[in-house]
Design an enzyme around this catalytic site. Structure first.
Site, PDB file in Angstrom:
ATOM      1  N   ASP A 113       0.804  -1.231   0.000  1.00 32.30           N
ATOM      2  CA  ASP A 113       0.000   0.000   0.000  1.00 32.30           C
ATOM      3  C   ASP A 113       0.832   1.275   0.000  1.00 32.30           C
ATOM      4  O   ASP A 113       0.428   2.290   0.564  1.00 32.30           O
ATOM      5  CB  ASP A 113      -0.981   0.003   1.193  1.00 32.30           C
ATOM      6  CG  ASP A 113      -1.763  -1.282   1.239  1.00 32.30           C
ATOM      7  OD1 ASP A 113      -2.263  -1.679   0.184  1.00 32.30           O
ATOM      8  OD2 ASP A 113      -1.831  -1.901   2.311  1.00 32.30           O
ATOM      9  N   HIS A 173      -4.337  -2.813  -5.878  1.00 29.07           N
ATOM     10  CA  HIS A 173      -3.608  -1.661  -6.423  1.00 29.07           C
ATOM     11  C   HIS A 173      -4.614  -0.635  -6.934  1.00 29.07           C
ATOM     12  O   HIS A 173      -5.524  -0.976  -7.681  1.00 29.07           O
ATOM     13  CB  HIS A 173      -2.680  -2.094  -7.565  1.00 29.07           C
ATOM     14  CG  HIS A 173      -1.552  -2.947  -7.092  1.00 29.07           C
ATOM     15  ND1 HIS A 173      -0.620  -3.490  -7.937  1.00 29.07           N
ATOM     16  CD2 HIS A 173      -1.188  -3.337  -5.849  1.00 29.07           C
ATOM     17  CE1 HIS A 173       0.265  -4.188  -7.233  1.00 29.07           C
ATOM     18  NE2 HIS A 173      -0.073  -4.115  -5.962  1.00 29.07           N
ATOM     19  N   THR A 200      -6.220 -11.462   4.441  1.00 31.38           N
ATOM     20  CA  THR A 200      -7.336 -10.965   3.632  1.00 31.38           C
ATOM     21  C   THR A 200      -8.305 -12.099   3.290  1.00 31.38           C
ATOM     22  O   THR A 200      -9.351 -11.863   2.696  1.00 31.38           O
ATOM     23  CB  THR A 200      -6.827 -10.360   2.307  1.00 31.38           C
ATOM     24  OG1 THR A 200      -6.167 -11.387   1.555  1.00 31.38           O
ATOM     25  CG2 THR A 200      -5.851  -9.216   2.553  1.00 31.38           C
ATOM     26  N   THR A 244      -9.867  -5.203   1.841  1.00 30.32           N
ATOM     27  CA  THR A 244     -10.704  -5.618   2.970  1.00 30.32           C
ATOM     28  C   THR A 244     -11.529  -4.491   3.563  1.00 30.32           C
ATOM     29  O   THR A 244     -12.396  -4.734   4.409  1.00 30.32           O
ATOM     30  CB  THR A 244      -9.811  -6.187   4.096  1.00 30.32           C
ATOM     31  OG1 THR A 244      -8.811  -5.203   4.390  1.00 30.32           O
ATOM     32  CG2 THR A 244      -9.146  -7.478   3.679  1.00 30.32           C
ATOM     33  N   THR A 265       2.700  13.270  -5.953  1.00 35.81           N
ATOM     34  CA  THR A 265       2.096  14.397  -5.229  1.00 35.81           C
ATOM     35  C   THR A 265       0.570  14.371  -5.287  1.00 35.81           C
ATOM     36  O   THR A 265      -0.077  15.374  -5.002  1.00 35.81           O
ATOM     37  CB  THR A 265       2.610  15.731  -5.805  1.00 35.81           C
ATOM     38  OG1 THR A 265       2.285  15.765  -7.205  1.00 35.81           O
ATOM     39  CG2 THR A 265       4.109  15.898  -5.635  1.00 35.81           C
TER      40      THR A 265
HETATM   41  P1  IMP Z   1      -2.817 -12.779   3.274  1.00 35.62           P
HETATM   42  O1  IMP Z   1      -1.669 -12.688   2.338  1.00 35.62           O
HETATM   43  O2  IMP Z   1      -4.116 -12.341   2.668  1.00 35.62           O
HETATM   44  O3  IMP Z   1      -2.941 -14.117   3.951  1.00 35.62           O
HETATM   45  O4  IMP Z   1      -2.562 -11.749   4.454  1.00 35.62           O
HETATM   46  C1  IMP Z   1      -1.445 -11.866   5.327  1.00 35.62           C
HETATM   47  C2  IMP Z   1      -1.042 -10.493   5.847  1.00 35.62           C
HETATM   48  O5  IMP Z   1      -0.559  -9.705   4.756  1.00 35.62           O
HETATM   49  C3  IMP Z   1      -2.193  -9.685   6.446  1.00 35.62           C
HETATM   50  O6  IMP Z   1      -1.648  -8.839   7.464  1.00 35.62           O
HETATM   51  C4  IMP Z   1      -2.661  -8.815   5.286  1.00 35.62           C
HETATM   52  O7  IMP Z   1      -3.291  -7.631   5.733  1.00 35.62           O
HETATM   53  C5  IMP Z   1      -1.343  -8.518   4.612  1.00 35.62           C
HETATM   54  N1  IMP Z   1      -1.474  -8.272   3.175  1.00 35.62           N
HETATM   55  C6  IMP Z   1      -1.629  -9.169   2.172  1.00 35.62           C
HETATM   56  N2  IMP Z   1      -1.670  -8.561   0.978  1.00 35.62           N
HETATM   57  C7  IMP Z   1      -1.524  -7.257   1.212  1.00 35.62           C
HETATM   58  C8  IMP Z   1      -1.448  -6.102   0.367  1.00 35.62           C
HETATM   59  O8  IMP Z   1      -1.500  -6.167  -0.859  1.00 35.62           O
HETATM   60  N3  IMP Z   1      -1.299  -4.900   0.983  1.00 35.62           N
HETATM   61  C9  IMP Z   1      -1.187  -4.804   2.329  1.00 35.62           C
HETATM   62  N4  IMP Z   1      -1.235  -5.844   3.157  1.00 35.62           N
HETATM   63  C10 IMP Z   1      -1.404  -7.049   2.607  1.00 35.62           C
HETATM   64 MG    MG Z   2      -2.730  -2.265  -1.741  1.00 35.60          MG
END
Ligand code: IMP
Ligand code: MG
Length: 338
Positions: free
Chosen positions: A12, A42, A123, A250, A321
């Site tokens: 992010d 994204h 997620t 999410t 920006t």
């Molecule tokens: P998972 O990959 O969905 O199992 O999530 C595992 C951890 O990675 C959790 O803390 C999610 O919030 C974080 N996470 C997974 N994908 C992203 C992403 O694209 N951006 C930010 N956090 C992510």
């Molecule tokens: Mg993201």
């Protein structure tokens, strides 16, 4: 020329925005997506329209780019088809024959797992369960799904061929360095390594082919889900400072911390960037919103950028920006990088 774009924090940081800008300015023949799968979100804002993408490469805004999803990535077909329609990219978006397929059973399994949902803050998009099945060699791959037959190609072959012809190629990573299964804050991580080397392996490109690695960092740090976050700012204070964000996939509120040099130094070590991209500068310095030249930035903003360059010794070549692709300061020419 091959440019790899990866995230230096916890995801992010605005990779989607940076890749969409680069796609328009560098006109790559191919934009390929590595990374995990639909757990990533994204955001691309182009001509006032916001696209939230979890499967299609953010470079779709450049109409002539071929959009490829690597063999190391996971695809949930219903979401893939939805995004193909949303972005009107039918005919130029392809998956590798061996891209892994997430099925409903993977999503259901993760939703039921309190370890994943409560302890890790996953997620629950089925990515981890599908990765496990891939390791056990029981996961379906794209070539076994008849609805995907017209979207199949040899992603590694296409990219390497394009590089042989000296064309521009961008490889887009997902998640962030400290969500890496190996190098992140285990066990509070995602289900794969997501550093630059792995992102290249996901699409089938060897390390000697890489010209530029752009590490994207935000002007502050955010994290969704559980796990450590250095110098975390209480929610109320973050809100007052205008730093609250909502997660793309999410809808959760992101945790916030100030810009962190320890994280940046380690991310630089793990990804070997040649350039840094700094995003959301306008959130720290609202007077700089929408600016497109470095010289026009406020003194405070320039001091912040210089403090990063002096500490890390790598140029901050791209500065965001604002959310629009065009709200970008591209210093690559003035710094002699292109
Ligand atoms: P998972 O990959 O969905 O199992 O999530 C595992 C951890 O990675 C959790 O803390 C999610 O919030 C974080 N996470 C997974 N994908 C992203 C992403 O694209 N951006 C930010 N956090 C992510
Ligand atoms: Mg993201």
């Amino acid at each position: 020329m091959l440019t790899v774009v990866v995230d230096g924090f916890f995801g992010d940081t605005g990779k989607g925005k940076i890749v969409s800008y680069l796609s328009i300015s560098d006109k790559p023949s191919i934009v390929a997506r590595g990374g995990v799968g639909p757990n990533a979100g994204h955001t691309v804002v182009y001509y006032g329209k916001e696209y939230k993408l979890r499967q299609i490469p953010s470079g779709f805004v450049h109409k002539k780019s071929l959009l490829l999803i690597g063999a190391g990535v996971l695809v949930y077909p219903p979401l893939f088809f939805k995004e193909v329609r949303l972005t009107s990219t039918d005919g130029r978006v392809f998956l590798d024959y061996q891209t892994g397929i997430i099925e409903d059973k993977h999503i259901e399994e993760e939703r039921k797992s309190s370890h994943l949902v409560r302890r890790i803050g996953s997620t629950a998009s089925g990515s981890g369960a599908a990765m496990r099945d891939r390791v056990m060699r029981v996961l379906k791959v794209a070539k076994e799904i008849s609805e995907l037959s017209k979207y199949l190609t040899d992603v590694s072959g296409k990219i390497n061929e394009s590089l042989d012809k000296n064309e521009n190629v961008i490889i887009e990573g997902t998640q962030g360095t400290f969500l890496s299964l190996y190098h992140g804050t285990y066990p509070y991580v995602t289900s794969k390594d997501v550093t630059a080397s792995s992102i290249c392996a996901d699409v089938g490109v060897g390390p000697k082919r890489v010209d530029e690695v752009i590490l994207v960092v935000k002007s502050y740090v955010t994290r969704v889900g559980e796990g450590p976050l250095e110098d975390e700012i209480p929610m109320e204070e973050a809100k007052k400072k205008g730093l609250l964000e909502i997660a793309t996939v999410t809808g959760r509120i992101r945790r916030v911390a100030p810009f962190n040099f320890n994280y940046l130094e380690r991310a630089v070590m793990l990804n070997s960037p040649t350039q840094l991209a700094l995003t959301k500068l306008d959130i720290l310095f609202p007077q700089d919103k929408g600016k497109t030249s470095y010289s026009a930035l406020s003194k405070e903003a320039k001091e912040f950028v210089e403090s990063i360059e002096n500490r890390i010794g790598i140029p901050v070549s791209i500065i965001s920006t604002g959310p629009e692709s065009k709200s970008t300061i591209d210093r690559r020419r003035e710094l002699g990088l292109i």
